[in-house]
Motif scaffolding. Structure first.
Motif: not given
Length: 86
Positions: A8-10, A12-13
């Protein structure tokens, strides 16, 4: 066809990287290490769902609770004047 996985973090980035990865196949987006979402090209989705691409008119006609959308544009009152070359 290959499957790509983004946390999810990747995701979003770098949403663009995930969108580019759909060229090779589906992209799984994980939440705490577990697959939570799948990102597909729209053509792949239509193929899997057994549907053809819907037109805007089809979408408008399928709005729940009505017989589509009635739209009557207002009439414009335009007065045309001749050009003067003084």
């Amino acid at each position: 066809m290959s499957i790509h996985t983004f946390s999810s973090r990747d995701f979003t980035r770098d949403v663009s990287a995930a969108k580019r990865a759909t060229v090779d196949g589906p992209v799984f987006i994980t939440d705490r290490g577990r697959p939570a979402y799948a990102l597909l090209k729209i053509d792949d989705y239509y193929r899997i769902a057994g549907q053809s691409e819907r037109s805007l008119l089809d979408v408008m006609d399928g709005i729940p609770g009505g017989e589509g959308i009635d739209f009557e544009p207002p009439r414009l009152k335009v007065q045309i004047q001749g050009a003067s070359f003084d």
